[in-house]
Design a protein around this motif. Structure first.
Motif, PDB file in Angstrom:
ATOM      1  N   ASN A   1      -2.302 -13.038 -27.075  1.00  0.00           N
ATOM      2  CA  ASN A   1      -1.186 -12.447 -26.461  1.00  0.00           C
ATOM      3  C   ASN A   1      -1.971 -11.633 -25.412  1.00  0.00           C
ATOM      4  O   ASN A   1      -2.497 -10.940 -25.543  1.00  0.00           O
ATOM      5  CB  ASN A   1      -0.295 -11.494 -27.384  1.00  0.00           C
TER       6      ASN A   1
ATOM      7  N   THR B   1       1.613 -17.115 -24.008  1.00  0.00           N
ATOM      8  CA  THR B   1       1.484 -15.865 -24.701  1.00  0.00           C
ATOM      9  C   THR B   1       3.136 -15.387 -24.365  1.00  0.00           C
ATOM     10  O   THR B   1       3.509 -15.340 -23.422  1.00  0.00           O
ATOM     11  CB  THR B   1       0.563 -14.954 -23.972  1.00  0.00           C
ATOM     12  N   SER B   2       3.519 -14.898 -25.612  1.00  0.00           N
ATOM     13  CA  SER B   2       4.997 -14.488 -25.553  1.00  0.00           C
ATOM     14  C   SER B   2       4.922 -12.939 -25.166  1.00  0.00           C
ATOM     15  O   SER B   2       4.433 -11.966 -25.442  1.00  0.00           O
ATOM     16  CB  SER B   2       5.544 -14.511 -26.733  1.00  0.00           C
ATOM     17  N   THR B   3       5.484 -12.633 -23.724  1.00  0.00           N
ATOM     18  CA  THR B   3       5.536 -11.382 -23.267  1.00  0.00           C
ATOM     19  C   THR B   3       7.169 -10.755 -22.970  1.00  0.00           C
ATOM     20  O   THR B   3       7.209  -9.942 -22.146  1.00  0.00           O
ATOM     21  CB  THR B   3       4.615 -11.082 -21.882  1.00  0.00           C
TER      22      THR B   3
END
Ligand code: SF4
Length: 191
Positions: free
Chosen positions: A24, A131-133
């Protein structure tokens, strides 16, 4: 055999930091530790203890360059040691850091949209879409990408210098090293 201290293993943190960026990108914020701690040591203590012991990058270069024997130990060009080069490199590096802050500011104000890519050497765009944001504000994401780009670029320069020159060749012109050295000199002169 030389005795080992816990800080000799800080090189592991370098690997963890860059690996976390793959999981992340928000973990990139942890890189601020490398900006704040050397400054605190220099301003409060007036010393380079951070560089000498607690810098994970310094330990990383020492471990792989010296202990693992990866350093070719070619002679460094004289200009890399010169004050002019070191100051110019520091100015460039902090200008890039300032540009990261400026872009973050624009995103926070809704003037610009997030550039969600890691930029290597400020020009090579690395796709970083996994990446999860979604859960955080866009400016937080923006700063993560910018800081990670800066950290990764400087790490690669440091590794190349370590492989070709001596283990801690990067430390000769490291912007944080130059800055903290200047602070220590000023502080000790006053003292
Ligand atoms: S000069 Fe830079 S890389 Fe080297 S130990 Fe100091 S802060 Fe770390």
């Amino acid at each position: 055999m030389k005795s080992r201290h816990w800080y000799h293993y800080l090189w592991i943190w370098s690997i963890i930091y860059f690996s976390l960026g793959f999981v992340n990108i928000l973990f990139a914020w942890l890189g601020l530790i490398n900006f704040c701690l050397p400054l605190l040591f220099a301003i409060i203590g007036g010393n380079k203890l951070f560089c000498n012991r607690y810098c994970d990058r310094g330990q990383f270069l020492r471990f792989f360059g010296s202990q693992a024997g990866l350093s070719r130990r070619h002679a460094m060009p004289a200009f890399l040691h010169s004050t002019v080069f070191r100051v110019l490199f520091m100015a460039f590096f902090f200008a890039m850091f300032g540009s990261a802050l400026w872009t973050t500011w624009l995103v926070a104000g809704g003037v610009a949209s997030v550039q969600d890519a890691v930029m290597l050497f400020w020009t090579i765009r690395l796709p970083w879409e996994w990446t999860s944001t979604a859960a955080v504000s866009p400016w937080v994401v923006q700063f993560s990408f910018k800081l990670y780009s800066l950290m990764l670029t400087s790490e690669l320069i440091a590794i190349v210098a370590m492989l070709w020159f001596r283990p801690r060749a990067w430390c000769t012109f490291c912007p944080m090293g130059t800055l903290t050295q200047g602070i220590c000199k000023l502080r000790n002169k006053k003292g």
